[in-house]
Design a protein around this motif. Structure first.
Motif, PDB file in Angstrom:
ATOM      1  N   THR A 190       1.200   7.846 -15.377  1.00 37.05           N
ATOM      2  CA  THR A 190       0.763   6.797 -14.448  1.00 37.05           C
ATOM      3  C   THR A 190       1.960   6.100 -13.818  1.00 37.05           C
ATOM      4  N   HIS A 191       3.148   6.167 -14.482  1.00 32.67           N
ATOM      5  CA  HIS A 191       4.340   5.482 -13.992  1.00 32.67           C
ATOM      6  C   HIS A 191       5.573   6.366 -14.156  1.00 32.67           C
ATOM      7  N   ALA A 192       6.609   6.002 -13.415  1.00 35.06           N
ATOM      8  CA  ALA A 192       7.914   6.649 -13.537  1.00 35.06           C
ATOM      9  C   ALA A 192       8.983   5.569 -13.553  1.00 35.06           C
ATOM     10  N   LEU A 193      10.119   5.868 -14.169  1.00 40.68           N
ATOM     11  CA  LEU A 193      11.253   4.949 -14.184  1.00 40.68           C
ATOM     12  C   LEU A 193      12.231   5.372 -13.084  1.00 40.68           C
ATOM     13  N   VAL A 194      12.553   4.429 -12.192  1.00 37.83           N
ATOM     14  CA  VAL A 194      13.375   4.718 -11.023  1.00 37.83           C
ATOM     15  C   VAL A 194      14.624   3.836 -11.048  1.00 37.83           C
ATOM     16  N   ASN A 195      15.779   4.421 -10.788  1.00 39.91           N
ATOM     17  CA  ASN A 195      17.048   3.698 -10.741  1.00 39.91           C
ATOM     18  C   ASN A 195      17.273   3.210  -9.314  1.00 39.91           C
ATOM     19  N   ALA A 196      17.221   1.903  -9.130  1.00 38.56           N
ATOM     20  CA  ALA A 196      17.343   1.324  -7.785  1.00 38.56           C
ATOM     21  C   ALA A 196      18.730   1.534  -7.190  1.00 38.56           C
ATOM     22  N   GLU A 197      19.779   1.414  -7.996  1.00 40.52           N
ATOM     23  CA  GLU A 197      21.145   1.543  -7.490  1.00 40.52           C
ATOM     24  C   GLU A 197      21.459   2.952  -7.019  1.00 40.52           C
ATOM     25  N   LYS A 198      20.957   3.952  -7.732  1.00 44.09           N
ATOM     26  CA  LYS A 198      21.266   5.333  -7.401  1.00 44.09           C
ATOM     27  C   LYS A 198      20.316   5.930  -6.374  1.00 44.09           C
ATOM     28  N   SER A 199      19.255   5.216  -6.045  1.00 47.89           N
ATOM     29  CA  SER A 199      18.304   5.718  -5.061  1.00 47.89           C
ATOM     30  C   SER A 199      18.876   5.617  -3.656  1.00 47.89           C
ATOM     31  N   LYS A 200      18.457   6.550  -2.793  1.00 49.60           N
ATOM     32  CA  LYS A 200      18.881   6.565  -1.398  1.00 49.60           C
ATOM     33  C   LYS A 200      17.947   5.760  -0.503  1.00 49.60           C
ATOM     34  N   VAL A 201      16.844   5.278  -1.065  1.00 49.48           N
ATOM     35  CA  VAL A 201      15.885   4.458  -0.319  1.00 49.48           C
ATOM     36  C   VAL A 201      15.662   3.169  -1.090  1.00 49.48           C
ATOM     37  N   ASP A 202      15.193   2.154  -0.388  1.00 50.75           N
ATOM     38  CA  ASP A 202      14.871   0.875  -1.011  1.00 50.75           C
ATOM     39  C   ASP A 202      13.545   1.017  -1.741  1.00 50.75           C
ATOM     40  N   ILE A 203      13.585   0.952  -3.051  1.00 52.83           N
ATOM     41  CA  ILE A 203      12.356   1.198  -3.813  1.00 52.83           C
ATOM     42  C   ILE A 203      11.361   0.060  -3.676  1.00 52.83           C
ATOM     43  N   ASP A 204      11.769  -1.069  -3.142  1.00 55.27           N
ATOM     44  CA  ASP A 204      10.854  -2.190  -2.920  1.00 55.27           C
ATOM     45  C   ASP A 204      10.301  -2.220  -1.505  1.00 55.27           C
ATOM     46  N   ALA A 205      10.708  -1.250  -0.691  1.00 52.34           N
ATOM     47  CA  ALA A 205      10.328  -1.287   0.730  1.00 52.34           C
ATOM     48  C   ALA A 205       9.067  -0.494   1.022  1.00 52.34           C
ATOM     49  N   GLY A 206       8.417  -0.012  -0.023  1.00 50.55           N
ATOM     50  CA  GLY A 206       7.218   0.782   0.186  1.00 50.55           C
ATOM     51  C   GLY A 206       6.042  -0.070   0.639  1.00 50.55           C
ATOM     52  N   PRO A 207       4.949   0.565   1.016  1.00 53.97           N
ATOM     53  CA  PRO A 207       3.769  -0.160   1.482  1.00 53.97           C
ATOM     54  C   PRO A 207       3.088  -0.927   0.359  1.00 53.97           C
ATOM     55  N   SER A 208       2.317  -1.941   0.731  1.00 50.51           N
ATOM     56  CA  SER A 208       1.534  -2.690  -0.247  1.00 50.51           C
ATOM     57  C   SER A 208       0.471  -1.764  -0.837  1.00 50.51           C
ATOM     58  N   PRO A 209      -0.061  -2.110  -2.008  1.00 54.97           N
ATOM     59  CA  PRO A 209      -1.110  -1.259  -2.589  1.00 54.97           C
ATOM     60  C   PRO A 209      -2.286  -1.024  -1.641  1.00 54.97           C
ATOM     61  N   ALA A 210      -2.685  -2.057  -0.910  1.00 55.07           N
ATOM     62  CA  ALA A 210      -3.805  -1.902   0.028  1.00 55.07           C
ATOM     63  C   ALA A 210      -3.447  -0.941   1.152  1.00 55.07           C
ATOM     64  N   ALA A 211      -2.221  -1.095   1.676  1.00 54.16           N
ATOM     65  CA  ALA A 211      -1.780  -0.207   2.747  1.00 54.16           C
ATOM     66  C   ALA A 211      -1.629   1.222   2.235  1.00 54.16           C
ATOM     67  N   GLN A 212      -1.132   1.343   1.015  1.00 54.98           N
ATOM     68  CA  GLN A 212      -0.989   2.666   0.409  1.00 54.98           C
ATOM     69  C   GLN A 212      -2.354   3.340   0.265  1.00 54.98           C
ATOM     70  N   GLN A 213      -3.345   2.587  -0.186  1.00 57.42           N
ATOM     71  CA  GLN A 213      -4.695   3.122  -0.353  1.00 57.42           C
ATOM     72  C   GLN A 213      -5.268   3.558   0.989  1.00 57.42           C
ATOM     73  N   ALA A 214      -5.064   2.747   2.014  1.00 53.55           N
ATOM     74  CA  ALA A 214      -5.570   3.073   3.350  1.00 53.55           C
ATOM     75  C   ALA A 214      -4.909   4.337   3.890  1.00 53.55           C
ATOM     76  N   GLU A 215      -3.604   4.460   3.660  1.00 49.32           N
ATOM     77  CA  GLU A 215      -2.890   5.642   4.129  1.00 49.32           C
ATOM     78  C   GLU A 215      -3.340   6.894   3.374  1.00 49.32           C
ATOM     79  N   GLU A 216      -3.553   6.771   2.070  1.00 53.28           N
ATOM     80  CA  GLU A 216      -4.032   7.912   1.295  1.00 53.28           C
ATOM     81  C   GLU A 216      -5.403   8.357   1.799  1.00 53.28           C
ATOM     82  N   ARG A 217      -6.250   7.392   2.113  1.00 52.84           N
ATOM     83  CA  ARG A 217      -7.581   7.741   2.616  1.00 52.84           C
ATOM     84  C   ARG A 217      -7.484   8.434   3.975  1.00 52.84           C
ATOM     85  N   ARG A 218      -6.633   7.902   4.848  1.00 55.11           N
ATOM     86  CA  ARG A 218      -6.473   8.507   6.175  1.00 55.11           C
ATOM     87  C   ARG A 218      -6.007   9.953   6.058  1.00 55.11           C
TER      88      ARG A 218
END
Length: 305
Positions: A53-81
């Motif tokens: 259900t979860h993964a551990l992600v290293n923010a410093e070593k990531s090439k993307v901002d791990i906090d910049a993703g969509p909100s849960p509601a937006a994520q759900q809407a995009e998955e449905r689309r």
């Protein structure tokens, strides 16, 4: 590791390319890679296919901002689309394949991309996928049902440890399992009232009709043929068309039967309302004389959490 804020625990569905994955919270038998930069769609697909259900992600070593993703509601809407779009495209492709099978010109390879696409969608959001495929009109019921069964079969097969090639083969088997319904009039398939004896005979004969139709293509594997012919068999021998019992029914057929019945129970039909996921799973589990309980338990795990 989490205390310093560098490593974050995030829901699996929010994992995306460019993230540095410390670990995925699942048994290593499902996904063993640790401490790597996620940079391919295949690896992302493998993560989504796990029971985690979860993964551990290293923010410093990531090439993307791990906090910049969509909100849960937006994520759900995009998955449905994306799911609605994928189902529509897959339904059209499957309709063409059914027509080709009827004329003896089925090209099996054309179904592989269809299986891959719907596999991605159910891996990304199983509940969303199930909700979208529950919405069937009368004229598309068989096609959307087949797409849903195919996706469930692939997801269940992965949870049971099947390899990639076997998973895809089972996906194609799910797409084709009801091809015999081409020969059953829609007026019978969509009938609200009770069936006459001849109508019931036509419906119960669709696995055999589908099997013969696919057999004539000359390029269909035994696994796909067996699932088409025997997906209505039950462990106690009361199924059809052959009345097979327990040891006579392969694990692949048992898997297809569980997914087929679950999808039918949770979908609206002209003669019934849809059941909830929980009610359908409980009903099947309580009937161990009919269905493989191990399969039912693993299927339930897809929708847990």
């Amino acid at each position: 590791m989490e205390a310093d804020g560098v490593v974050r625990r995030i829901p699996k569905q929010l994992v995306r390319k460019g993230m540095f994955i410390e670990s995925v919270e699942c048994p290593t038998a499902e996904f063993s890679a640790r401490r790597f930069l996620l940079d391919t769609d295949d690896t992302l697909r493998a993560i989504l296919a796990t029971s985690a259900t979860h993964a551990l992600v290293n923010a410093e070593k990531s090439k993307v901002d791990i906090d910049a993703g969509p909100s849960p509601a937006a994520q759900q809407a995009e998955e449905r689309r994306r799911t609605v779009e994928t189902v529509a495209e897959a339904k059209s492709a499957l309709r063409g394949s059914f027509d080709a099978a009827r004329m003896g010109r089925l090209e099996l390879d054309t179904l592989n991309p269809v299986a891959d696409e719907i596999s991605d969608r159910i891996d990304a959001a199983p509940d969303v996928f199930l909700k979208v495929t529950r919405l069937k009109t009368k004229d598309e019921g068989t096609y959307v049902h087949s797409l849903a069964v195919s996706a469930l079969m692939m997801r269940l097969a992965r949870s049971l440890g099947y390899g990639d090639e076997s998973v895809r083969e089972l996906g194609v088997a799910g797409l084709l399992h009801d091809v015999g319904k081409l020969m059953v009039p829609n007026a019978i398939l969509n009938k609200k009232g009770g069936l006459e004896a001849e109508e019931r005979r036509l419906i119960r004969n669709h696995p055999e009709v589908g099997y013969r139709l696919l057999k004539e293509q000359g390029n269909i594997s035994d696994t796909i043929l067996d699932i088409c012919r025997h997906h209505h068999e039950t462990l106690d021998g009361t199924g059809y068309p052959a009345g097979l019992k327990a040891d006579q029914i392969s694990p692949e057929i048992r898997l297809s039967t569980v997914c087929d019945v679950f999808e039918a129970l949770t979908s609206a039909r002209p003669y019934k309302r849809p059941w909830t996921t929980r009610d359908a799973l409980n009903w099947m589990f309580d009937r161990g004389q009919l269905f493989d309980k191990k399969m039912v338990i693993h299927l339930g795990g897809i929708f847990a959490g």
